[in-house]
Design an enzyme around this catalytic site. Structure first.
Site, PDB file in Angstrom:
ATOM      1  N   CYS A  72      -2.365   9.358   2.603  1.00 16.89           N
ATOM      2  CA  CYS A  72      -1.979   8.809   1.209  1.00 16.89           C
ATOM      3  C   CYS A  72      -2.814   9.154   0.264  1.00 16.89           C
ATOM      4  CB  CYS A  72      -1.643   7.230   1.546  1.00 16.89           C
ATOM      5  SG  CYS A  72      -3.051   6.746   2.021  1.00 16.89           S
ATOM      6  N   GLU A  88       0.875  -1.287   0.052  1.00 11.81           N
ATOM      7  CA  GLU A  88      -0.072   0.068   0.052  1.00 11.81           C
ATOM      8  C   GLU A  88       1.055   1.384  -0.102  1.00 11.81           C
ATOM      9  OE1 GLU A  88      -3.380   0.267  -0.179  1.00 11.81           O
ATOM     10  OE2 GLU A  88      -3.795  -1.867   0.030  1.00 11.81           O
TER      11      GLU A  88
HETATM   12  P1  NAD Z   1       7.444   5.385   7.377  1.00 12.11           P
HETATM   13  O1  NAD Z   1       8.571   6.098   7.371  1.00 12.11           O
HETATM   14  O2  NAD Z   1       6.518   4.848   8.573  1.00 12.11           O
HETATM   15  O3  NAD Z   1       7.616   3.602   6.666  1.00 12.11           O
HETATM   16  C1  NAD Z   1       6.697   2.709   6.741  1.00 12.11           C
HETATM   17  C2  NAD Z   1       7.162   1.610   7.296  1.00 12.11           C
HETATM   18  O4  NAD Z   1       8.633   1.093   6.834  1.00 12.11           O
HETATM   19  C3  NAD Z   1       7.679   1.803   8.833  1.00 12.11           C
HETATM   20  O5  NAD Z   1       7.003   0.762   9.595  1.00 12.11           O
HETATM   21  C4  NAD Z   1       9.201   1.580   8.677  1.00 12.11           C
HETATM   22  O6  NAD Z   1       9.752   1.125   9.813  1.00 12.11           O
HETATM   23  C5  NAD Z   1       9.412   0.857   7.394  1.00 12.11           C
HETATM   24  N1  NAD Z   1      10.849   1.051   6.869  1.00 12.11           N
HETATM   25  C6  NAD Z   1      11.393   2.330   6.565  1.00 12.11           C
HETATM   26  N2  NAD Z   1      12.309   2.353   6.059  1.00 12.11           N
HETATM   27  C7  NAD Z   1      12.659   0.972   5.936  1.00 12.11           C
HETATM   28  C8  NAD Z   1      13.794   0.195   5.411  1.00 12.11           C
HETATM   29  N3  NAD Z   1      14.808   0.773   5.020  1.00 12.11           N
HETATM   30  N4  NAD Z   1      13.791  -1.305   5.461  1.00 12.11           N
HETATM   31  C9  NAD Z   1      12.409  -1.840   5.979  1.00 12.11           C
HETATM   32  N5  NAD Z   1      11.640  -1.142   6.578  1.00 12.11           N
HETATM   33  C10 NAD Z   1      11.576   0.240   6.613  1.00 12.11           C
HETATM   34  O7  NAD Z   1       6.314   5.872   6.324  1.00 12.11           O
HETATM   35  P2  NAD Z   1       6.586   6.532   4.936  1.00 12.11           P
HETATM   36  O8  NAD Z   1       6.995   5.637   3.958  1.00 12.11           O
HETATM   37  O9  NAD Z   1       7.139   7.907   5.291  1.00 12.11           O
HETATM   38  O10 NAD Z   1       5.013   6.803   4.726  1.00 12.11           O
HETATM   39  C11 NAD Z   1       4.552   7.720   3.819  1.00 12.11           C
HETATM   40  C12 NAD Z   1       4.438   6.994   2.436  1.00 12.11           C
HETATM   41  O11 NAD Z   1       3.497   6.058   2.682  1.00 12.11           O
HETATM   42  C13 NAD Z   1       3.550   8.135   1.446  1.00 12.11           C
HETATM   43  O12 NAD Z   1       4.292   7.709   0.268  1.00 12.11           O
HETATM   44  C14 NAD Z   1       2.153   7.624   1.670  1.00 12.11           C
HETATM   45  O13 NAD Z   1       1.539   8.083   0.597  1.00 12.11           O
HETATM   46  C15 NAD Z   1       2.221   6.216   1.755  1.00 12.11           C
HETATM   47  N6  NAD Z   1       1.279   5.679   2.504  1.00 12.11           N
HETATM   48  C16 NAD Z   1       0.281   4.843   1.755  1.00 12.11           C
HETATM   49  C17 NAD Z   1      -0.789   4.220   2.288  1.00 12.11           C
HETATM   50  C18 NAD Z   1      -1.691   3.505   1.659  1.00 12.11           C
HETATM   51  O14 NAD Z   1      -2.654   2.932   2.358  1.00 12.11           O
HETATM   52  N7  NAD Z   1      -1.751   3.219   0.458  1.00 12.11           N
HETATM   53  C19 NAD Z   1      -1.243   5.034   3.687  1.00 12.11           C
HETATM   54  C20 NAD Z   1      -0.386   5.699   4.326  1.00 12.11           C
HETATM   55  C21 NAD Z   1       0.964   6.044   3.761  1.00 12.11           C
END
Ligand code: NAD
Length: 471
Positions: A260, A226
């Site tokens: 998102c 997602e």
């Molecule tokens: P985040 O930084 O919280 O990362 C998400 C998860 O990934 C966390 O649990 C984190 O620990 C893990 N993570 C981060 N880097 C990692 C790595 N190198 N290796 C393994 N795991 C890792 O969240 P984010 O990525 O900043 O979230 C924002 C993004 O998420 C935006 O692009 C947003 O659009 C998208 N998003 C999508 C949805 C959806 O339902 N489609 C919902 C919310 C957010």
């Protein structure tokens, strides 16, 4: 400060690899014994999760306030009540969705039965994101439990207060032999990803999505991603600008733009741009008062890194509304930019903050061609009353979802699948789609020993004589 320290250090380092293996072994053993397969057990766990959300509303609201200054209304409606609703839907439908689904069949199978048996995958890993820290962590869990899986849950380290509360609460309500919450940042998640799972459900950004997919590849583990991206919005001429403006600004500025499916940018004619800006200033002061910094209804940016990133996107733009920021509290006022060009930095990446650029376009065709020149978005928004325009967008663009004359609310319709396409993700969930996501759809053909039917079917056995070929 809290926002600066939102990193892995707050979670104690342990001998990670061995600790995780032990937890995973425990969960696998539970699954092997078939405990989570019982529908009664699944219902009992779902009810416990429901109680968790009900009994601890205040604690959860406080945690989300600490993480994002999330307004109470948003925490209750978009997070806590969202999950409770999700669980209610699962409980009502569980028996039906878990029953064999009989399929149509060829006449030669008249006396046999053909059906789909939904079986749980087994051990699921759920990795949540910080912007809706409760919803995005627990909603996949609801699906995983309902479908009969055991699960490891990893909330985002960027919303540490909610992560901690969940770590404390989950074991008090859920069976610890089936569901384990593990907190941590990149090193911990990297370590967790070395283990083998039967399904991985990830919410976050596309670049990490690729890391997750690589890790899953090692064991051919199926995944849902997602992800996000820039969700465009086309605002047609001659719509009710006041209603349109209200719906757009709500969807953009809820959770300070950290949603998102928030509309990322607007495409419209120059004339509509002026009408929109005029109306937007009026509505924003209704929403947040004369100084939005004093409003209790506006969230803050999650941390300084994201704050800085968003501020940099605004530099050199024409700000027509807002544009104020206060670094100490990660505050950015609802901001609207006009006359933005497609080559401007703000159009290069997902904004994920309270900044709304407007890109003037000549007509529908130019809007569609801009949308199609970018990655396929999670949502596409269209404000128009003309059927031919709606049809044109629907048929000539590609996006995870398509919402006409509103923003964001489509994701609360639990009979619709929620998920992306291309760079915005793969797979879908919500309602029945969550149940199916966490179930393997096992094809079953059940035959009998009827001698007459056997006679008819015996053509298939060798020797493959010419006579049989000609029959
Ligand atoms: P985040 O930084 O919280 O990362 C998400 C998860 O990934 C966390 O649990 C984190 O620990 C893990 N993570 C981060 N880097 C990692 C790595 N190198 N290796 C393994 N795991 C890792 O969240 P984010 O990525 O900043 O979230 C924002 C993004 O998420 C935006 O692009 C947003 O659009 C998208 N998003 C999508 C949805 C959806 O339902 N489609 C919902 C919310 C957010």
């Amino acid at each position: 400060t809290r926002r600066e320290s939102a990193s892995v250090e707050i979670f104690p380092k342990q001998n990670m690899a061995s600790k995780y293996a032990e937890v995973i072994n425990k969960l696998r053993t539970t699954f092997k014994h078939g405990i989570t397969k019982s529908l009664e057990y699944r219902k009992q766990q779902l009810k416990a999760l429901y109680r968790l959300c009900k009994d601890n509303e205040e604690v959860l609201v406080r945690a989300m306030k600490e993480d994002l200054n999330k307004p109470k209304f948003e925490s209750v409606v978009c997070e806590i009540e969202f999950i409770r609703n999700d669980i209610r839907g699962m409980l009502i439908n569980l028996e039906k969705w878990a029953s064999p689904e009989y399929t149509s069949k060829h006449v030669v199978l008249m006396f046999d039965s053909t059906f789909i048996h939904r079986e749980p995958f087994g051990l699921v890993l759920i990795i949540g994101a910080w912007n809706y820290p409760l919803q995005l962590t627990l909603s996949p869990l609801v699906g995983a439990i309902a479908a009969g899986n055991v699960a490891v849950i990893k909330p985002s380290e960027l919303s540490p207060a909610t992560a901690r509360v969940l770590e404390d609460l989950l074991p008090l309500y859920l069976d610890q032999n089936s569901y384990a919450l593990i907190n941590g940042g990149v090193p911990e998640t990297t370590e967790l990803l070395k283990e083998q799972y039967d399904y991985i459900f990830y919410t976050g950004c596309p670049s990490v999505g690729k890391i997750i997919r690589n890790a899953a590849n090692k064991h051919l583990t199926p995944i849902t991603l997602e992800l996000g991206g820039k969700s465009p919005l086309y605002l047609d001429k001659r719509v009710n600008i006041e209603i349109a403006c209200r719906r757009i600004l709500w969807g953009k500025f809820i959770n300070a733009g950290q949603t998102c499916v928030a509309p990322d940018y607007i495409l419209c004619s120059e004339e509509t741009q002026e009408e929109f800006i005029h109306m937007a200033s009026k509505i924003l002061s209704e929403f947040f008062g004369e100084n939005p910094q004093n409003s209790s209804d506006l969230a803050r940016i999650v941390n300084k890194k994201h704050f800085q990133r968003i501020c940099n996107l605004i530099t050199n733009s024409t700000v027509v509304v807002g544009g104020d920021f206060v670094e100490e509290e990660c505050y950015i006022s609802p901001t609207i930019l006009k006359d933005v060009k497609i080559s401007d930095p703000v159009m290069e990446e997902e904004i994920f903050g309270p900044v709304l650029p407007i890109v003037p376009v000549k007509d529908v065709d130019e809007a569609i061609s801009i949308i199609n020149s970018k990655e396929r978005p999670l949502s596409l928004y269209l404000f128009s009353t003309k059927d031919e325009v709606i049809k044109k967008f629907l048929n000539s663009t590609s996006s995870g979802s398509f919402c006409v004359n509103d923003t964001v609310v489509h994701l609360s319709v639990d009979t619709l699948p929620f998920g992306g396409i291309g760079n915005s993700g793969m797979g879908r969930y919500h309602g029945k789609y969550s149940f199916d996501t966490f179930s393997h759809l096992k094809a079953v053909l059940k035959r009998n020993f009827n001698p007459v039917l056997e006679q008819l079917g015996s053509l298939r056995y060798p020797p493959y004589t010419d006579q049989k070929m000609n029959k």
